[in-house]
Design an enzyme around this catalytic site. Sequence first.
Site, PDB file in Angstrom:
ATOM      1  N   TYR A  59       0.852  -1.187   0.000  1.00  0.00           N
ATOM      2  CA  TYR A  59       0.000   0.000   0.000  1.00  0.00           C
ATOM      3  C   TYR A  59       0.889   1.238   0.000  1.00  0.00           C
ATOM      4  CZ  TYR A  59      -3.676  -3.272   1.548  1.00  0.00           C
ATOM      5  OH  TYR A  59      -4.547  -4.328   1.674  1.00  0.00           O
ATOM      6  N   LEU A 207     -17.777  -4.436   2.670  1.00  0.00           N
ATOM      7  CA  LEU A 207     -18.866  -3.569   2.222  1.00  0.00           C
ATOM      8  C   LEU A 207     -18.899  -3.446   0.700  1.00  0.00           C
ATOM      9  CD1 LEU A 207     -18.566  -0.806   4.976  1.00  0.00           C
ATOM     10  CD2 LEU A 207     -20.287  -2.619   4.799  1.00  0.00           C
ATOM     11  N   ARG A 209     -16.537  -2.789  -1.492  1.00  0.00           N
ATOM     12  CA  ARG A 209     -15.838  -1.570  -1.935  1.00  0.00           C
ATOM     13  C   ARG A 209     -16.755  -0.354  -1.871  1.00  0.00           C
ATOM     14  NH1 ARG A 209     -14.389  -5.846  -4.953  1.00  0.00           N
ATOM     15  NH2 ARG A 209     -12.259  -6.544  -4.576  1.00  0.00           N
TER      16      ARG A 209
END
Length: 330
Positions: A59, A207, A209
């Site tokens: 990330y 959820l 995305r």
Amino acid sequence: MKTRKLGKELTVSALGVGCMPMAGIGKGMYGQANDEESIATIHRAIDLGVTFFDTAEVYGPHRNEELLGQAIKGKREGLVIATKFGFAFDENGFRGVDSRPDNVRKACEGSLQRLGIDVIDLFYQHRVDPDVPIEETVGAMSRLVEEGKVRYLGLSEAGPDTIRKAVATHPIAALQSEYSLWERDIEAEILPLCRELDIGFVPYSPLGRGFLTGQVTSRDDLPEGDYRLNDPRYSEENFAKNMEIVAVVKSIGDAHGVSPAQIALAWLLHQGDDIVPIPGSKRRVTLEDSMAAADVALSDDDLAKLDAAAPAGETAGPRYHEPMMKMVRI
């Protein structure tokens, strides 16, 4: 905040925080993030009793771990910090997967430094490397446990054979894979196998995305550059069909006086005490809403309606495009 166990020993809050949207994910992947608000969101989560925080080396790369490390400085006690390795990248960007033993160690050392901690609580292989036997990778991970640099091991998006081989090499505390009302394929084989082997399950994208929150009512609601504009399930041909799931989630939420996000997360929590979702948050308002799902009790009728609205395999469109689909269930 209630607690649950991953595997036989690792106690975590019933809901964790997926830190991916907070920093280092490219321009506007899930809308722009603000470092100050992201750090405040982590602090608020801790205040609410959340102990489980999930990040990854890729990330950014690296920026997300650095942000989480900054946020937990002086607040580390009692937290369970999870991070992931397994991708190769350089100054030119992403180059594929890499779970060779030397990269396992290199990634661990880098993550420890960026997070500012002495031990990683849960260390995941982010994606299976088809060119490296899982026994070699998990063997390298287990040596980090022996050295006190890692507490527990995890896998992400691994297939059944890989999971069995990994467990034969070293205990695996958790499997992280996509699971939500609109992505239920793991229920057929993966989740039962995890239960057979005492592996906890950590759903990412619980959820959908953001789709299951009901906050996105059309593609026009997404900012330019948002990753989801290229998501097959957000596409023009699939959007309206998938909104039918959201309509049912919203109706049950209205009956309970809670948000659609809370219903979607509560549904996951009702699937078993070994399930610990990690909804992504980058703002305090969404974090507070999501964490309240731990206290939502769904009736048998609610669960039946949700199951009928979103049966396994019936969501319109694949969850990823073909290149990314080739990286899961190996």
